[in-house]
Design an enzyme around this catalytic site. Structure first.
Site, PDB file in Angstrom:
ATOM      1  CB  ALA A  58     -14.102   5.619  30.194  1.00  0.00           C
ATOM      2  N   GLY A  99      -8.956   3.820  30.165  1.00  0.00           N
ATOM      3  CA  GLY A  99      -9.610   2.628  29.607  1.00  0.00           C
ATOM      4  C   GLY A  99      -8.987   2.198  28.286  1.00  0.00           C
ATOM      5  CD  GLU A 102      -8.597   0.458  32.973  1.00  0.00           C
ATOM      6  OE1 GLU A 102      -9.345   1.331  32.489  1.00  0.00           O
ATOM      7  OE2 GLU A 102      -8.744  -0.024  34.099  1.00  0.00           O
ATOM      8  CD  GLU A 122      -7.890   5.369  34.420  1.00  0.00           C
ATOM      9  OE1 GLU A 122      -6.673   5.640  34.567  1.00  0.00           O
ATOM     10  OE2 GLU A 122      -8.297   4.516  33.618  1.00  0.00           O
TER      11      GLU A 122
HETATM   12  N1  3HC Z   1     -13.706  11.286  27.001  1.00  0.00           N
HETATM   13  C1  3HC Z   1     -14.451  12.197  26.350  1.00  0.00           C
HETATM   14  N2  3HC Z   1     -13.934  13.181  25.591  1.00  0.00           N
HETATM   15  C2  3HC Z   1     -12.595  13.222  25.482  1.00  0.00           C
HETATM   16  C3  3HC Z   1     -11.758  12.309  26.130  1.00  0.00           C
HETATM   17  C4  3HC Z   1     -12.363  11.300  26.916  1.00  0.00           C
HETATM   18  N3  3HC Z   1     -11.648  10.371  27.541  1.00  0.00           N
HETATM   19  N4  3HC Z   1     -10.490  12.622  25.838  1.00  0.00           N
HETATM   20  C5  3HC Z   1     -10.520  13.698  25.034  1.00  0.00           C
HETATM   21  N5  3HC Z   1     -11.802  14.055  24.814  1.00  0.00           N
HETATM   22  C6  3HC Z   1     -12.284  15.146  23.956  1.00  0.00           C
HETATM   23  C7  3HC Z   1     -11.964  16.519  24.535  1.00  0.00           C
HETATM   24  O1  3HC Z   1     -12.977  16.932  25.433  1.00  0.00           O
HETATM   25  C8  3HC Z   1     -11.905  17.363  23.286  1.00  0.00           C
HETATM   26  O2  3HC Z   1     -13.227  17.653  22.919  1.00  0.00           O
HETATM   27  P1  3HC Z   1     -13.586  19.064  22.211  1.00  0.00           P
HETATM   28  O3  3HC Z   1     -12.776  19.100  20.954  1.00  0.00           O
HETATM   29  O4  3HC Z   1     -15.036  18.996  22.039  1.00  0.00           O
HETATM   30  O5  3HC Z   1     -13.140  20.117  23.197  1.00  0.00           O
HETATM   31  C9  3HC Z   1     -11.339  16.414  22.227  1.00  0.00           C
HETATM   32  O6  3HC Z   1     -11.563  15.091  22.736  1.00  0.00           O
HETATM   33  C10 3HC Z   1      -9.858  16.579  21.988  1.00  0.00           C
HETATM   34  O7  3HC Z   1      -9.203  16.557  23.250  1.00  0.00           O
HETATM   35  P2  3HC Z   1      -8.057  17.614  23.604  1.00  0.00           P
HETATM   36  O8  3HC Z   1      -8.481  18.981  23.264  1.00  0.00           O
HETATM   37  O9  3HC Z   1      -7.647  17.340  25.004  1.00  0.00           O
HETATM   38  O10 3HC Z   1      -6.936  17.160  22.559  1.00  0.00           O
HETATM   39  P3  3HC Z   1      -5.392  16.944  22.775  1.00  0.00           P
HETATM   40  O11 3HC Z   1      -4.861  16.465  21.487  1.00  0.00           O
HETATM   41  O12 3HC Z   1      -4.776  18.160  23.395  1.00  0.00           O
HETATM   42  O13 3HC Z   1      -5.242  15.776  23.865  1.00  0.00           O
HETATM   43  C11 3HC Z   1      -5.627  13.628  24.895  1.00  0.00           C
HETATM   44  C12 3HC Z   1      -5.684  14.484  23.590  1.00  0.00           C
HETATM   45  C13 3HC Z   1      -4.153  13.476  25.334  1.00  0.00           C
HETATM   46  C14 3HC Z   1      -6.225  12.316  24.590  1.00  0.00           C
HETATM   47  C15 3HC Z   1      -6.397  14.382  26.017  1.00  0.00           C
HETATM   48  O14 3HC Z   1      -7.666  14.736  25.507  1.00  0.00           O
HETATM   49  C16 3HC Z   1      -6.613  13.588  27.260  1.00  0.00           C
HETATM   50  O15 3HC Z   1      -5.718  13.522  28.085  1.00  0.00           O
HETATM   51  N6  3HC Z   1      -7.803  12.993  27.431  1.00  0.00           N
HETATM   52  C17 3HC Z   1      -8.233  12.377  28.644  1.00  0.00           C
HETATM   53  C18 3HC Z   1      -7.635  11.023  28.838  1.00  0.00           C
HETATM   54  C19 3HC Z   1      -8.163  10.414  30.111  1.00  0.00           C
HETATM   55  O16 3HC Z   1      -8.178  11.020  31.167  1.00  0.00           O
HETATM   56  N7  3HC Z   1      -8.586   9.147  30.028  1.00  0.00           N
HETATM   57  C20 3HC Z   1      -9.120   8.443  31.139  1.00  0.00           C
HETATM   58  C21 3HC Z   1     -10.618   8.507  31.106  1.00  0.00           C
HETATM   59  S1  3HC Z   1     -11.337   7.733  32.537  1.00  0.00           S
HETATM   60  C22 3HC Z   1     -11.276   6.075  32.162  1.00  0.00           C
HETATM   61  O17 3HC Z   1     -10.776   5.697  31.142  1.00  0.00           O
HETATM   62  C23 3HC Z   1     -11.912   5.191  33.166  1.00  0.00           C
HETATM   63  C24 3HC Z   1     -11.582   3.765  32.931  1.00  0.00           C
HETATM   64  O18 3HC Z   1     -10.529   3.366  33.775  1.00  0.00           O
HETATM   65  C25 3HC Z   1     -12.754   2.900  33.183  1.00  0.00           C
END
Ligand code: 3HC
Ligand code: NAI
Length: 688
Positions: A58, A99, A102, A122
């Site tokens: 997400a 997500g 998922e 999450e």
């Molecule tokens: N939502 C919004 N922005 C995101 C994002 C996300 N899920 N994941 C990454 N980004 C953005 C970062 O903020 C960053 O933005 P910026 O360049 O403006 O600073 C850019 O994408 C690149 O991210 P990273 O600097 O972290 O790049 P890396 O290559 O080091 O890592 C990654 C990539 C492993 C994908 C890492 O970003 C990450 O772990 N992201 C989060 C993943 C996450 O927690 N997902 C779960 C979301 S909650 C969800 O899905 C709810 C669902 O169950 C309904």
């Protein structure tokens, strides 16, 4: 919208950098699935992302905003895939997280590159999977494995997950070709694969497992509501009615979304990504580096060497004599041996890392280094002497850094003929474990030198945070203000164990007096002695620590400090002797001791941090409020789910905060500088 290959519709997710499932991408997928379902020329569908990301889940930046609630919701997209009568195959490369995973789970089948990373992180955002993860994953891999994945939030490679039941095929290359082949097979009447939702849960065993896990949650885990909610959602997955389980999961997810812990963790997520970027006015192109010179192979030098070796850099490690060098090398060798024995690193990888290390006592080898990190004793004269040698032996243009904790980086830089090439790189102990790195800008540090420090931090997989050159930089200066306030509270009426317990209840990993005992009271004692002549006699100075040290109570290493230790374990309460020392300090100051409530202790400690942080921001030592919170969380055991001191301040009632701060100033006495909090507090009506 999609391309057709041999009757298979290939839907490409194209929302760089990580295919987060924001509104636009959700709409694209939804529309494409509807169209492919209606297209008689299509027999099956493949969903594919980029090499970097199938999808990172997400879009976290949409949480709490109208886009999050706009059609199609993430759940609408997955329901659409669920309802598709043609087989849908996910082709996974890069990451499939939250997500994103998922989404893959809602497909009929999943094909992944062996290197792809899959996980449900999450929980690290104070949430649970909210789009079917808690319902589909246990049906595919069993409740225990699903719980382990969701509770840790850690990602695993497709290779590691190959036998788990999550993936239908794992391939070494060309994931699209493999997904197309499977889609064609299924689309042309191959054996129908049951969707995750159609599998029956093993309810009885699952319920027993969930009950056992509930009982095992520690008080600390219970502080994060998502930990309980995860087990509740998993319990719902034992219901044979899949849709009822989905509803329960969604309502638990939405309930968590607005919780303070989830807000704090989201804030930290973005704060960490902001911290590692230099503010626009300081940006420059970093210099390249391949070979690091490290001076001093003690606790810090050897730890820094390990993380540089692991990052693929070559390291020349220099000591003042052969015996000290041997001790440092042994520490490094022991580290790698332990990693290999624990199965955390392959012997061949450890050998490659160790082969990049050149231990030496010969300064002439430093002609080869691109960047030096000095980690010798914390003594200005010693460091200046070492920097003169570094200056004499390194090539022009090399970047020169000191790992000093408190010393003036300018005074160190001025020992060289090139202060513009000098900066501070303040690692935390253990250096190969702790993520935080303060990157200290001296008065003359050139922009590209600062940028190189930041780039090195990222290369070492740290969180580099820029800071100005001030006593204690960001972290130690705030921690000192906090510790000082905790000492005031001892004089005012609290016992060390009460202060520690209150702050641990708030979420600190360890209370300040336990931390002091662990690090050794003598370090602070020596520093206090060094500062004694310059200390203003009007300052409120608590001498309890000095009295304990004078009695040989130097902390855990001597079996006694604030606490007395038996077999390395602290007693529950401080002993009579320590209480006498504290009571004597109170009476010398003419204080009638009054007990402090845990909330009073927490508030005073936090306000002291907030005040110091506001001063650091006003002085320009910290560039951004969120940087301060990253430093405190990553380096000082401030609970991540509490967001950091400034996040905490922003959640408080503004007027009460100001009144309490005035009171804190009175309690702290002469020398306390009251900061202006106004610039840090959100304007009314604004939400984080
Ligand atoms: N939502 C919004 N922005 C995101 C994002 C996300 N899920 N994941 C990454 N980004 C953005 C970062 O903020 C960053 O933005 P910026 O360049 O403006 O600073 C850019 O994408 C690149 O991210 P990273 O600097 O972290 O790049 P890396 O290559 O080091 O890592 C990654 C990539 C492993 C994908 C890492 O970003 C990450 O772990 N992201 C989060 C993943 C996450 O927690 N997902 C779960 C979301 S909650 C969800 O899905 C709810 C669902 O169950 C309904
Ligand atoms: P340490 O005492 O473990 O190691 C210092 C090493 O430097 C010793 O092995 C010593 O032989 C070597 N050394 C001294 N003079 C030298 C010289 N002239 N040439 C070459 N080597 C020399 O100290 P530690 O804990 O590793 O600290 C080093 C620096 O890191 C200090 O500035 C300290 O403030 C800082 N630091 C320490 C942290 C900690 O928790 N230990 C945390 C963050 C920073």
């Amino acid at each position: 919208m999609y391309l057709i290959h041999n009757g298979v519709a290939v839907i490409q997710l194209d929302h760089p950098p990580v295919n987060s499932l924001g509104h636009a991408l959700r709409k694209t997928i939804h529309t494409a699935v509807v169209a492919a379902q209606a297209d008689s020329g299509v027999c099956a569908l493949v969903l594919i992302g980029s090499d970097k990301a199938f999808s990172a889940g997400a879009d976290v930046s949409e949480f709490g905003k109208p886009e999050q609630a706009a059609f199609p919701l993430i759940t609408d997209v997955f329901a659409r895939i669920d309802a598709c009568t043609k087989p849908v195959v996910a082709a996974i490369s890069g990451v499939a997280l939250g997500g994103g995973l998922e989404l893959a789970l809602s497909c009929h089948a999943r094909v992944a590159l062996a290197s792809a990373k899959l996980g449900l992180p999450e929980i690290t955002l104070g949430l649970i999977p909210g789009a079917g993860g808690t319902q589909r994953l246990p049906r595919l891999i069993g409740v225990a494995a699903a719980y382990a994945m969701m509770q840790s939030g850690a990602a695993q490679t497709a290779q590691q997950l190959e036998a788990s039941g999550l993936l239908n095929r794992v391939v070494e290359r060309d994931v699209l070709a493999a997904a197309l082949a499977l889609a064609l097979e299924l689309g042309h009447g191959g054996e129908a694969l049951p969707r995750a939702r159609d599998r029956q849960p093993d309810a009885t065993a699952a319920r027993a497992f969930i009950e056992a896990q509930r009982a095992r949650l520690t008080p600390r885990q219970r502080q994060l509501p998502a930990n309980m909610a995860l087990l509740d959602a998993l319990e719902a997955s034992t219901d044979t009615d899949f849709d009822a389980g989905l509803k329960t999961e969604r309502s638990l997810f939405l309930g968590l979304l607005g919780s303070t812990s989830a807000k704090a963790l989201r804030y930290q997520f973005f704060a960490e990504r902001e911290a590692v970027k230099l503010p626009a006015t300081l940006q420059a192109v970093p210099k390249s580096f391949e070979t690091l010179g490290i001076v001093g192979a003690g606790t810090m030098g050897s730890g820094i060497a390990i993380c540089a070796l692991d990052a693929g850099l070559r390291v020349i490690l220099l000591e003042q004599d052969a015996a000290a060098l041997q001790r440092g090398c042994l520490r490094i060798a022991d580290h790698y041996a332990a990693r290999v024995t624990a199965g955390k690193m392959k012997a061949s990888v450890a050998a490659l890392s160790e082969a990049r290390l050149t231990p030496t006592t010969d300064w002439t080898l430093f002609s080869r280094v691109d960047l030096v990190i000095e980690a010798v004793f914390e003594d200005l004269a010693v460091k200046q002497d070492v920097f003169r040698k570094i200056d004499a032996h390194t090539r022009a243009g090399a970047v020169l850094a000191s790992n000093t904790s408190y010393l003036d980086v300018d005074a160190i830089a001025n020992a060289t003929k090139r202060p513009q090439d000098v900066l501070g790189l303040h690692f935390f102990s253990p250096a190969h474990v702790m993520k935080l790195l303060e990157v200290v800008r001296g008065t003359q540090t050139a922009p590209e030198v600062l940028a190189t420090g930041m780039a090195l931090g990222r290369a070492l997989k740290k969180t580099p945070v820029p800071t100005g050159n001030a006593f204690g930089f960001i972290g130690n200066r705030i921690y000192n203000a906090y510790r000082k306030q905790c000492e005031f509270m001892l004089e005012d009426g609290a016992w060390p164990e009460e202060v520690d317990a209150a702050l641990e209840d708030f979420g600190f990993a360890m209370g300040p007096f336990k931390v002091a005992d662990l690090s050794g009271l003598d370090i602070a004692w020596r520093m206090r002695q060094a500062q004694a002549s310059s200390r203003d006699p009007r300052e409120r100075y608590v001498d309890i620590l000095d009295a304990l040290c004078a009695q040989g109570r130097l902390g855990r290493k001597t079996g006694a400090g604030y606490y007395t230790y038996t077999d390395g374990k602290a007693g529950k309460t401080t002993d009579a002797l320590v209480r006498q020392v504290i009571e004597a300090a109170s009476s010398r100051r003419g204080i009638t001791r009054r007990p402090l409530l845990p909330e009073q202790i927490q508030r005073r400690a936090l306000l002291a941090m907030v005040n110091e942080a506001a001063l650091l921001l006003a002085e320009g030592v910290a560039s951004r409020a969120s940087d301060v919170d990253v430093v405190l969380v990553q380096g000082y055991g401030f609970a991540r789910w509490q967001g950091g001191p400034l996040f905490w301040a922003q959640q408080q009632d503004r007027a009460t905060l100001q009144t309490d701060l005035q009171q804190l100033a009175r309690q702290s006495g002469w020398g306390f500088v009251l900061a202006d909090l106004e610039p840090l507090l959100p304007t009314s009506g604004a939400t984080l």
